[in-house]
Design a protein around this motif. Structure first.
Motif, PDB file in Angstrom:
ATOM      1  N   HIS A 173     -25.014 -60.648 -14.446  1.00 45.44           N
ATOM      2  CA  HIS A 173     -23.733 -59.959 -14.651  1.00 45.44           C
ATOM      3  C   HIS A 173     -23.756 -59.070 -16.067  1.00 45.44           C
ATOM      4  N   VAL A 193     -19.190 -57.914 -12.834  1.00 46.29           N
ATOM      5  CA  VAL A 193     -19.826 -58.889 -11.741  1.00 46.29           C
ATOM      6  C   VAL A 193     -20.250 -58.441 -10.678  1.00 46.29           C
ATOM      7  N   HIS A 205     -14.104 -57.492 -12.919  1.00 48.33           N
ATOM      8  CA  HIS A 205     -15.361 -57.971 -12.490  1.00 48.33           C
ATOM      9  C   HIS A 205     -16.054 -57.201 -11.351  1.00 48.33           C
TER      10      HIS A 205
END
Lengths: 254, 254, 254
Positions: free
Chosen positions: A119, A132, A128
């Protein structure tokens, strides 16, 4: 061969969010081909995202990675998923976005991508897509085996995808998506010649294509995914008849 | 050199249709560079599509393939066309979409792309963007000679493109397109210094560029294609004066 | 490695203008990777463009060229700029678009790109995106040294970027951008646990992420750039509380 990453989000195109995800990907995997699938999924509407994804995957090459972010639970305990389904790859929140694809294609592997070394460091927990999912997608197409992202899982979250059911004189189902033209894509099977679909006050006789009937006339066609679609030739079936997702549709087969 | 495929459609960006066309192209011709030209052509508006295409082609490299799908007659007997016009390539429905380009550039070859071996198998007849035009574009940029797609034709469908005409004190023509800024692009020639354009209740003195007059003031400029454009500095001429496609415009040249 | 060109404009996606810029770039520098950053900057809103640019640059690779066109002064005496700031490159009108980036990153070189041999011949003075900025970007990523574009300058135009200020019980600042979800991105620092933000009639307790509170509840989160963001879980803070750019926001830190 440059790997293909196809992006589906509910981020819209009024902000810089989609562009920023692409910047992150290109920083890790500069040789990727990026394709926008759709970014106008209604905010937080996981079912709509799942349906768009399902309608699109079959048109993409083997090994395409679908990076899908419709993520109302961003920053909570919901898992981040890397998955192989059919001949494709997926990186997405584990909230049911894969459900419709999984109804048609076998799960060939899934991992909970929790290792933070894949990440980006992040000031907050609200994006995210950038921090991510984009890096995971980039590492994967760059050659990292997804088993390095985290432990394998066997139970991705599933949400119910509405299915049509046979009734005495044909089928009953519902509208799944309304497109830009006002066509109502349903979950009913293709309408055989001579059949008629009914939805609210609308009566839609089966026809081969929009131009086969006079402008302004309603019709039921076999849509692009092989299912019943309700249309008005040269017009908007959704507007004329008030069709929306969830509207009940019946198909009478003679 | 990677071939360029530029896409123009009326599919909008709220659905997955454009993305799916790109998936098909990349499955056949992975080394292509895809460019979105415009996807917000009003649904079924072939004339608007033709005008956007004409305004754009000159900016693209030689051999660019324009994949243009504004196709109200999808699935009917209208032909699918592969054409060479000027230094570019085009794949599109044979419904007049090429008319404005053909008014300025020579037709160098056209084929009715009816051989189904260059189409995708399809459940229905409503998405030729995916099933017919995208694969044709991909095969062509991948090296297939377009003469293999079907028989040559010499008579692509033409629709009338509105032209301005000289009048006693200058020119009379009309608004062709209104852009995001509310500028009205017309078919009249560039306004010489000292000339004045009139449209509905608006009076637009010739000026060199938007910032050459005070904010809120109307002006007539030489637009990006060399023709008269009606504007309001820092505002929307379309909104202020109610201009729309087809609005009559007169240019008085002293 | 293919150079990345990221485009930010106020051209919207309803017209062919962005596509045409890409056509020009590909004609000069065919090996570039094009990325859309955002094209829905409100027309002529240089401050909004500057803020989007600043929020995005950090996510892009070193040497990315940002081609930014929000240009109400197109065709006037305002300069065209080629600049190195931090590890990136910029081509844009000299009107303040770089201000927010320059507040955080050092200017490493800037040139007034006035040599017409690096512009396209043009019928008018209204589309420098196509005729000036796109070719400059393409020549630069293709290897031309920007010092050839024109004389070096040291004083790019700066516009004031609103900053938050400390007050007795915390911070006072304002809303900078409202995103598609109705989140209000502010210029205040991240809200520490236990703090509360106030804006108009809204009271936003600090929380870690949207899903940490019940649907419909307001909250203050650390947004994607590390600053305070006002949200409503599963809803639109902008709509519920009437937040817009410039709305005053106070953060009470206990």
């Amino acid at each position: 061969m440059r790997p293909v990453v196809a992006l589906l989000t509910d981020f819209g195109l009024h902000d810089h969010y989609v562009g920023v995800m692409k910047g992150v990907i290109l920083g890790i995997a500069p040789r990727v081909t990026l394709v926008d699938l759709v970014h106008e999924v209604p905010p937080g509407d996981v079912l709509a995202g799942a349906l768009h994804l399902d309608a699109a995957v079959d048109s993409f090459p083997t090994e395409t990675l679908f990076l899908a972010v419709v993520d109302p639970g961003v920053g909570t305990a919901r898992r981040a998923l890397a998955a192989r389904v059919g001949p494709w790859r997926f990186v997405l929140p584990d909230n049911g976005l894969l459900s419709a694809v999984l109804d048609r294609h076998p799960l060939r592997g899934a991992w909970s991508a929790e290792d933070p070394s894949f990440h980006l460091p992040s000031p907050g927990r609200t994006f995210h897509g950038r921090d991510v999912f984009a890096p995971l997608a980039a590492w994967w197409v760059d050659g990292t085996d997804p088993s390095r992202f985290g432990p394998p899982i066997r139970d991705p979250v599933r949400i119910p995808i509405p299915r049509a059911r046979p009734v005495s004189d044909g089928w009953e189902g519902e509208v799944l998506l309304v497109d830009r033209f006002g066509n109502a894509v349903t979950n009913l099977p293709a309408p055989p010649p001579g059949s008629t679909a009914h939805a609210l006050a609308g009566v839609f006789p089966a026809a081969s294509t929009y131009g086969a009937v006079a402008p302004g006339e309603p019709l039921a066609v076999t849509g692009s995914t092989g299912r019943l679609e309700l249309s008005v030739s040269g017009g908007s079936a959704a507007r004329v008849y008030g069709l929306a997702r969830g509207t009940t549709v019946r198909l009478e087969v003679p």
